[in-house]
Design an enzyme around this catalytic site. Structure first.
Site, PDB file in Angstrom:
ATOM      1  N   TRP A  69      18.800 -29.356  75.632  1.00  0.00           N
ATOM      2  CA  TRP A  69      19.839 -29.714  75.849  1.00  0.00           C
ATOM      3  C   TRP A  69      20.512 -29.327  75.005  1.00  0.00           C
ATOM      4  O   TRP A  69      19.906 -28.453  73.565  1.00  0.00           O
ATOM      5  CB  TRP A  69      20.261 -31.512  76.058  1.00  0.00           C
ATOM      6  CG  TRP A  69      19.421 -32.031  74.955  1.00  0.00           C
ATOM      7  CD1 TRP A  69      18.310 -32.079  74.219  1.00  0.00           C
ATOM      8  CD2 TRP A  69      20.077 -34.001  74.669  1.00  0.00           C
ATOM      9  NE1 TRP A  69      18.088 -32.894  73.520  1.00  0.00           N
ATOM     10  CE2 TRP A  69      19.422 -34.370  73.534  1.00  0.00           C
ATOM     11  CE3 TRP A  69      20.632 -34.793  75.545  1.00  0.00           C
ATOM     12  CZ2 TRP A  69      18.846 -35.483  72.998  1.00  0.00           C
ATOM     13  CZ3 TRP A  69      20.868 -35.804  74.624  1.00  0.00           C
ATOM     14  CH2 TRP A  69      19.564 -36.261  73.654  1.00  0.00           C
ATOM     15  N   ASN A  70      21.989 -29.256  74.349  1.00  0.00           N
ATOM     16  CA  ASN A  70      22.822 -28.448  73.132  1.00  0.00           C
ATOM     17  C   ASN A  70      23.601 -29.271  73.198  1.00  0.00           C
ATOM     18  O   ASN A  70      24.396 -30.547  73.895  1.00  0.00           O
ATOM     19  CB  ASN A  70      23.407 -27.360  74.743  1.00  0.00           C
ATOM     20  CG  ASN A  70      22.365 -26.231  74.655  1.00  0.00           C
ATOM     21  OD1 ASN A  70      21.538 -25.657  73.758  1.00  0.00           O
ATOM     22  ND2 ASN A  70      22.489 -26.327  76.064  1.00  0.00           N
ATOM     23  N   HIS A 125      41.890 -25.800  74.095  1.00  0.00           N
ATOM     24  CA  HIS A 125      42.264 -24.384  74.840  1.00  0.00           C
ATOM     25  C   HIS A 125      41.593 -23.288  74.991  1.00  0.00           C
ATOM     26  O   HIS A 125      41.923 -21.745  75.207  1.00  0.00           O
ATOM     27  CB  HIS A 125      43.699 -23.974  74.643  1.00  0.00           C
ATOM     28  CG  HIS A 125      44.485 -25.722  74.099  1.00  0.00           C
ATOM     29  ND1 HIS A 125      45.755 -25.592  75.567  1.00  0.00           N
ATOM     30  CD2 HIS A 125      44.460 -26.808  73.419  1.00  0.00           C
ATOM     31  CE1 HIS A 125      46.165 -26.999  75.641  1.00  0.00           C
ATOM     32  NE2 HIS A 125      45.413 -27.808  73.999  1.00  0.00           N
ATOM     33  N   ASP A 127      46.263 -27.943  80.639  1.00  0.00           N
ATOM     34  CA  ASP A 127      47.103 -28.185  79.641  1.00  0.00           C
ATOM     35  C   ASP A 127      48.055 -29.321  79.752  1.00  0.00           C
ATOM     36  O   ASP A 127      49.110 -29.787  80.850  1.00  0.00           O
ATOM     37  CB  ASP A 127      48.869 -26.987  78.887  1.00  0.00           C
ATOM     38  CG  ASP A 127      47.797 -25.491  78.950  1.00  0.00           C
ATOM     39  OD1 ASP A 127      46.947 -25.547  78.002  1.00  0.00           O
ATOM     40  OD2 ASP A 127      48.817 -24.533  79.129  1.00  0.00           O
ATOM     41  N   HIS A 177      50.732 -31.524  74.609  1.00  0.00           N
ATOM     42  CA  HIS A 177      49.901 -29.827  74.083  1.00  0.00           C
ATOM     43  C   HIS A 177      51.506 -28.946  73.606  1.00  0.00           C
ATOM     44  O   HIS A 177      51.330 -28.916  72.238  1.00  0.00           O
ATOM     45  CB  HIS A 177      49.786 -29.021  75.031  1.00  0.00           C
ATOM     46  CG  HIS A 177      49.442 -27.247  74.156  1.00  0.00           C
ATOM     47  ND1 HIS A 177      48.303 -27.569  72.619  1.00  0.00           N
ATOM     48  CD2 HIS A 177      49.470 -25.917  75.009  1.00  0.00           C
ATOM     49  CE1 HIS A 177      48.811 -26.257  73.032  1.00  0.00           C
ATOM     50  NE2 HIS A 177      49.123 -25.483  74.257  1.00  0.00           N
TER      51      HIS A 177
HETATM   52 MN    MN Z   1      46.871 -23.634  77.055  1.00  0.00          MN
END
Ligand code: MN
Length: 257
Positions: A61-62, A69, A75, A79
Site C-alpha cells: 500500500w501507499n 487540481h 472544480d 475554488h
Molecule cells: Mn481545477
C-alpha cells in the site's frame, strides 16, 4: 424498478459501454503552472508504505500526495473567490454527479488554432443541429487536447506570450454560467479556461462566472472522441474532501452502442 432493470440488461447485452474519461494519474501527469509569485499545485506522488516486505509482509500500500487540481479533476464552486460562499467539493449533491452531457466537437478548429475560443454563436449553431443543451447536464468541450497529455510541455503549450490552449470567450462563459441550463463545463485542457484567459475580462471567466453561479468544472478529460454529441451520461466521482475546492476524480461516461 424497470429503468434499472433495463440498464442491467443493456450492460449484460453489451449495448451499454462504459467509457473512461480519466487520465492516468502518475508523477508525470501534467499540472497547471502559475506565475512564480503564486502558490503552486503539487504533482501526484506515491509514497510506498510497505510492499510484501519487513514493513508489511503480506500487503502492499501507499500514501499519496497530490494537488486537489491535479490530473482529471472536479472544480467545486468555492475554488474561485466569486464562489467562496458556495459549495465545497464535499457538499456537491450526489444527484449532480450523475448527469447527461452534450459533447461539442471543435477539434478541427483547435488543430488549426490552439488559441481557438468557443463563442455563443458556436453553441447556438450546435443546438440548431443537436437540440438544446441538457438541463442539469454538462457541456463537454472536445478539442483533441487530450492527445498532448503525455507531456507537460506540449500540454501547457506555452511560449513567451504565455500558454496557448483552447477555451471559451468571456461572453460565452457568461452565457453558459448565467443563461444556459447546464451545471458545468468539462474540458480536455489543464483547466476550464483558455490558456490566454488570464488576460480576459473578467480574468479566467469560466472559473469566475461558472463558480460564481454555483456551477462546476471538470478538466483534463480524455476520450471525449468516443462520446456521441448527445445522450451520454456522465458519472463524476471527486473525493468527498471537507472544505476541499476540488478533487482528482474518476470520470466515466455511459454510452449506448
Ligand atoms: Mn481545477
Amino acid at each position: 424498478m424497470p429503468i434499472l432493470q433495463d440498464l442491467i440488461h443493456a450492460m449484460s447485452a453489451g449495448s451499454l459501454e462504459v467509457v473512461d474519461l480519466t487520465a492516468r494519474l502518475t508523477s508525470d501527469t501534467p499540472i497547471l503552472q502559475l506565475p512564480p509569485q503564486f502558490g503552486q499545485t503539487a504533482t501526484f506522488e506515491l509514497q510506498e508504505i510497505s510492499r510484501y516486505d519487513d514493513r508489511g509482509p503480506a500487503w502492499y500500500w501507499n500514501n499519496f500526495r497530490t494537488g486537489e487540481h491535479t490530473g482529471t479533476h472536479f472544480d467545486a464552486p468555492n475554488h474561485w473567490v466569486s464562489g467562496k460562499d458556495g459549495e465545497d467539493v464535499a457538499s456537491v449533491p450526489p444527484s449532480k454527479l450523475v448527469a447527461p452531457a452534450a459533447v461539442l466537437d471543435f477539434s478541427a478548429e483547435v488543430a488549426a488554432n490552439a488559441d481557438f475560443l468557443l463563442e455563443i454563436d458556436h453553441v447556438k449553431a450546435w443546438e440548431q443541429t443537436h437540440g438544446p443543451l441538457p438541463a442539469g447536464g454538462w457541456l463537454l468541450f472536445r478539442t483533441g487536447w487530450d492527445a498532448w497529455s503525455h507531456s507537460q510541455e506540449e500540454f501547457l503549450n506555452a511560449d513567451d506570450n504565455g500558454p496557448h490552449t483552447p477555451g471559451l470567450s468571456a461572453e460565452c462563459a457568461r452565457w453558459l454560467a448565467e443563461e444556459s441550463p447546464v451545471i458545468g463545463l468539462g474540458t480536455e485542457t489543464v483547466g476550464t479556461d483558455a490558456g490566454a484567459a488570464g488576460g480576459f475580462e473578467p480574468m479566467f471567466p469560466c472559473h469566475n462566472l461558472m463558480h460564481g453561479a454555483g456551477k462546476y468544472g471538470l478538466t483534463q478529460l480524455q476520450n471525449l472522441a468516443e462520446l456521441p454529441p448527445t445522450g451520454a451520461v456522465i458519472v463524476a466521482s471527486p473525493l468527498r474532501i471537507v472544505r476541499g475546492s476540488g478533487s482528482p476524480a474518476r470520470v466515466l461516461a455511459l454510452v449506448e452502442r
